[in-house]
Scaffold this motif. Structure first.
Motif, PDB file in Angstrom:
ATOM      1  N   SER A 120       8.091  -9.226  -2.738  1.00  0.00           N
ATOM      2  CA  SER A 120       8.331 -10.565  -3.299  1.00  0.00           C
ATOM      3  C   SER A 120       7.040 -11.220  -3.757  1.00  0.00           C
ATOM      4  O   SER A 120       7.040 -11.992  -4.722  1.00  0.00           O
ATOM      5  CB  SER A 120       9.036 -11.446  -2.262  1.00  0.00           C
ATOM      6  N   GLY A 121       5.927 -10.927  -3.081  1.00  0.00           N
ATOM      7  CA  GLY A 121       4.658 -11.557  -3.431  1.00  0.00           C
ATOM      8  C   GLY A 121       3.925 -10.901  -4.582  1.00  0.00           C
ATOM      9  O   GLY A 121       3.108 -11.537  -5.250  1.00  0.00           O
ATOM     10  N   TYR A 122       4.231  -9.626  -4.840  1.00  0.00           N
ATOM     11  CA  TYR A 122       3.546  -8.881  -5.904  1.00  0.00           C
ATOM     12  C   TYR A 122       4.576  -8.145  -6.759  1.00  0.00           C
ATOM     13  O   TYR A 122       4.636  -6.915  -6.787  1.00  0.00           O
ATOM     14  CB  TYR A 122       2.538  -7.894  -5.301  1.00  0.00           C
ATOM     15  N   PRO A 123       5.411  -8.916  -7.478  1.00  0.00           N
ATOM     16  CA  PRO A 123       6.510  -8.304  -8.236  1.00  0.00           C
ATOM     17  C   PRO A 123       6.044  -7.432  -9.394  1.00  0.00           C
ATOM     18  O   PRO A 123       6.828  -6.620  -9.902  1.00  0.00           O
ATOM     19  CB  PRO A 123       7.304  -9.520  -8.739  1.00  0.00           C
ATOM     20  N   ASN A 124       4.811  -7.588  -9.840  1.00  0.00           N
ATOM     21  CA  ASN A 124       4.325  -6.804 -10.966  1.00  0.00           C
ATOM     22  C   ASN A 124       3.675  -5.490 -10.549  1.00  0.00           C
ATOM     23  O   ASN A 124       3.184  -4.746 -11.397  1.00  0.00           O
ATOM     24  CB  ASN A 124       3.322  -7.627 -11.783  1.00  0.00           C
ATOM     25  N   VAL A 125       3.662  -5.220  -9.253  1.00  0.00           N
ATOM     26  CA  VAL A 125       3.170  -3.933  -8.773  1.00  0.00           C
ATOM     27  C   VAL A 125       4.359  -2.980  -8.665  1.00  0.00           C
ATOM     28  O   VAL A 125       5.381  -3.312  -8.062  1.00  0.00           O
ATOM     29  CB  VAL A 125       2.479  -4.064  -7.404  1.00  0.00           C
ATOM     30  N   ASP A 126       4.223  -1.799  -9.257  1.00  0.00           N
ATOM     31  CA  ASP A 126       5.253  -0.770  -9.152  1.00  0.00           C
ATOM     32  C   ASP A 126       5.106  -0.104  -7.789  1.00  0.00           C
ATOM     33  O   ASP A 126       4.271   0.778  -7.596  1.00  0.00           O
ATOM     34  CB  ASP A 126       5.093   0.256 -10.279  1.00  0.00           C
ATOM     35  N   LEU A 127       5.907  -0.549  -6.823  1.00  0.00           N
ATOM     36  CA  LEU A 127       5.824  -0.082  -5.443  1.00  0.00           C
ATOM     37  C   LEU A 127       6.785   1.069  -5.222  1.00  0.00           C
ATOM     38  O   LEU A 127       7.985   0.951  -5.451  1.00  0.00           O
ATOM     39  CB  LEU A 127       6.144  -1.231  -4.488  1.00  0.00           C
ATOM     40  N   GLN A 128       6.253   2.195  -4.757  1.00  0.00           N
ATOM     41  CA  GLN A 128       7.062   3.358  -4.414  1.00  0.00           C
ATOM     42  C   GLN A 128       6.895   3.655  -2.929  1.00  0.00           C
ATOM     43  O   GLN A 128       5.773   3.729  -2.432  1.00  0.00           O
ATOM     44  CB  GLN A 128       6.645   4.579  -5.238  1.00  0.00           C
ATOM     45  N   LEU A 129       8.013   3.839  -2.230  1.00  0.00           N
ATOM     46  CA  LEU A 129       8.005   4.106  -0.797  1.00  0.00           C
ATOM     47  C   LEU A 129       8.453   5.546  -0.543  1.00  0.00           C
ATOM     48  O   LEU A 129       9.416   6.013  -1.162  1.00  0.00           O
ATOM     49  CB  LEU A 129       8.939   3.141  -0.072  1.00  0.00           C
ATOM     50  N   ARG A 130       7.755   6.213   0.379  1.00  0.00           N
ATOM     51  CA  ARG A 130       8.095   7.597   0.700  1.00  0.00           C
ATOM     52  C   ARG A 130       8.132   7.770   2.218  1.00  0.00           C
ATOM     53  O   ARG A 130       7.109   7.640   2.882  1.00  0.00           O
ATOM     54  CB  ARG A 130       7.084   8.562   0.084  1.00  0.00           C
ATOM     55  N   GLU A 131       9.323   8.053   2.746  1.00  0.00           N
ATOM     56  CA  GLU A 131       9.445   8.305   4.178  1.00  0.00           C
ATOM     57  C   GLU A 131       9.010   9.735   4.466  1.00  0.00           C
ATOM     58  O   GLU A 131       9.556  10.693   3.912  1.00  0.00           O
ATOM     59  CB  GLU A 131      10.875   8.085   4.657  1.00  0.00           C
ATOM     60  N   LEU A 132       8.017   9.869   5.341  1.00  0.00           N
ATOM     61  CA  LEU A 132       7.445  11.178   5.646  1.00  0.00           C
ATOM     62  C   LEU A 132       7.062  11.224   7.119  1.00  0.00           C
ATOM     63  O   LEU A 132       6.822  10.199   7.748  1.00  0.00           O
ATOM     64  CB  LEU A 132       6.177  11.424   4.807  1.00  0.00           C
ATOM     65  N   HIS A 133       7.008  12.437   7.661  1.00  0.00           N
ATOM     66  CA  HIS A 133       6.469  12.604   9.000  1.00  0.00           C
ATOM     67  C   HIS A 133       4.971  12.297   8.987  1.00  0.00           C
ATOM     68  O   HIS A 133       4.308  12.373   7.946  1.00  0.00           O
ATOM     69  CB  HIS A 133       6.702  14.029   9.496  1.00  0.00           C
ATOM     70  N   ALA A 134       4.424  11.971  10.145  1.00  0.00           N
ATOM     71  CA  ALA A 134       3.015  11.566  10.231  1.00  0.00           C
ATOM     72  C   ALA A 134       2.083  12.630   9.667  1.00  0.00           C
ATOM     73  O   ALA A 134       1.148  12.329   8.920  1.00  0.00           O
ATOM     74  CB  ALA A 134       2.647  11.251  11.676  1.00  0.00           C
ATOM     75  N   ASN A 135       2.319  13.902  10.012  1.00  0.00           N
ATOM     76  CA  ASN A 135       1.431  14.960   9.520  1.00  0.00           C
ATOM     77  C   ASN A 135       1.486  15.080   8.004  1.00  0.00           C
ATOM     78  O   ASN A 135       0.469  15.349   7.353  1.00  0.00           O
ATOM     79  CB  ASN A 135       1.807  16.296  10.169  1.00  0.00           C
ATOM     80  N   GLU A 136       2.676  14.875   7.428  1.00  0.00           N
ATOM     81  CA  GLU A 136       2.807  14.907   5.965  1.00  0.00           C
ATOM     82  C   GLU A 136       2.056  13.742   5.332  1.00  0.00           C
ATOM     83  O   GLU A 136       1.428  13.900   4.275  1.00  0.00           O
ATOM     84  CB  GLU A 136       4.285  14.847   5.571  1.00  0.00           C
TER      85      GLU A 136
END
Length: 304
Positions: A120-136
């Motif tokens: 909400s605070g940085y709407p112009n940033v293309d944010l991509q989220l990736r769920e990964l294990h810690a080692n990955e």
């Protein structure tokens, strides 16, 4: 003889004269002497090979070539202004691209608030989220695939900076009808005869070692009978009687029928950490990091 190239100064001078149609007023706007402006406009016309203005005793008029050049010059000026402003926003971390890795269990903490407020605070940033294990996540931080990670028990790694956002205790996950479920809290040694559902150390080595260390500190090695890749799967396996588990306290937010969560009386802890490369270059990652530290409200611990 090589023809000189146009400069931004040429565009600025031309537009000042085109908009005022008067050398004196244009020179005043630019803050230069009128003879200097006149000479620079003549040089510009020489570079183009065509007159941009017709000079008269009472001022100047713009030629058809000048009218065309003015339209294009205004576009250049506006594009340059937009380019500068965009570059400044990127430099402040308000625009750009950001790839964030995360461990699934951290989403039961303030990490979810960090992501929500960042979006909400940085709407112009293309944010991509990736769920990964810690080692990955460690691997992808090192190779530059990820800009930043919120991970469970981030292992100190050369080339990375791991900052601790919070620590939390462990809980035991029990089937609802387990004899120990009647107790409000458990001592670790109460679990030494239990069948344990856990995950492979290849998924998250430091987290595995911290759970193992809790058990060893109280005189037993856990009897791991089943591995699972995610805490949600671990809880589900406990619910069908495959065994019990030892997990971060935040997993108690997983509302799975047939299981109960009981605090373990121990000084052992698990951490939620934020990981970056040592040299953090992406401004968007810097703003994300600052927001995470603010929301978690803790002075970060740092390991190089």
């Amino acid at each position: 003889m090589r023809r000189r190239e146009l400069e931004l100064r040429d565009i600025r001078n031309f537009l000042a004269l085109a908009e005022t149609l008067h050398f004196g007023r244009a020179a005043d706007r630019l803050g230069i002497a009128q003879p200097n402006l006149s000479q620079q406009i003549k040089q510009l016309e020489g570079t183009l090979g065509h007159a941009l203005f017709e000079r008269h005793a009472r001022g100047v008029t713009i030629t058809p070539v000048g009218e065309f050049f003015q339209r294009r010059a205004e576009l250049l000026r506006d594009n340059l202004k937009d380019t500068i402003e965009t570059a400044q926003r990127i430099g402040r971390g308000e625009e750009g691209n950001l790839i964030v890795g995360f461990s699934g269990s951290v989403m039961f903490s303030k990490a979810s608030t960090v992501i929500e407020r960042y979006r909400s605070g940085y709407p112009n940033v293309d944010l991509q989220l990736r769920e990964l294990h810690a080692n990955e996540q460690i691997t992808q931080l090192l190779d530059g695939t990820l800009d930043i990670s919120i991970l469970r028990d981030g292992e100190p790694t050369e080339g990375l900076t791991i900052r601790t956002l919070m620590r939390e205790p462990f809980v035991a996950i029990l089937p609802q009808d387990h004899p120990l479920s009647v107790k409000k809290t458990l001592r670790p040694e109460m679990l030494k005869e239990e069948r344990i559902v856990l995950f492979s150390p290849g998924i998250a080595r430091l987290q595995f070692e911290r759970i193992l260390g809790l058990c060893l500190a109280h005189g037993f090695r856990p009897n791991i009978v089943q591995e699972a890749p995610q805490w949600a799967t671990v809880v589900s396996l406990v619910s069908v009687g495959m065994g019990i588990s030892i997990a971060p306290a935040c997993t108690s937010h997983l509302n799975v029928p047939g299981v109960v969560y009981r605090p373990i009386q121990s000084d052992s802890w698990t951490s939620i950490d934020v990981g970056t490369r040592v040299e953090l270059k992406n401004p968007a990652a810097k703003t994300f990091l600052a927001l995470a530290q603010k929301i978690f409200g803790l002075e970060p611990r740092r390991h190089l």
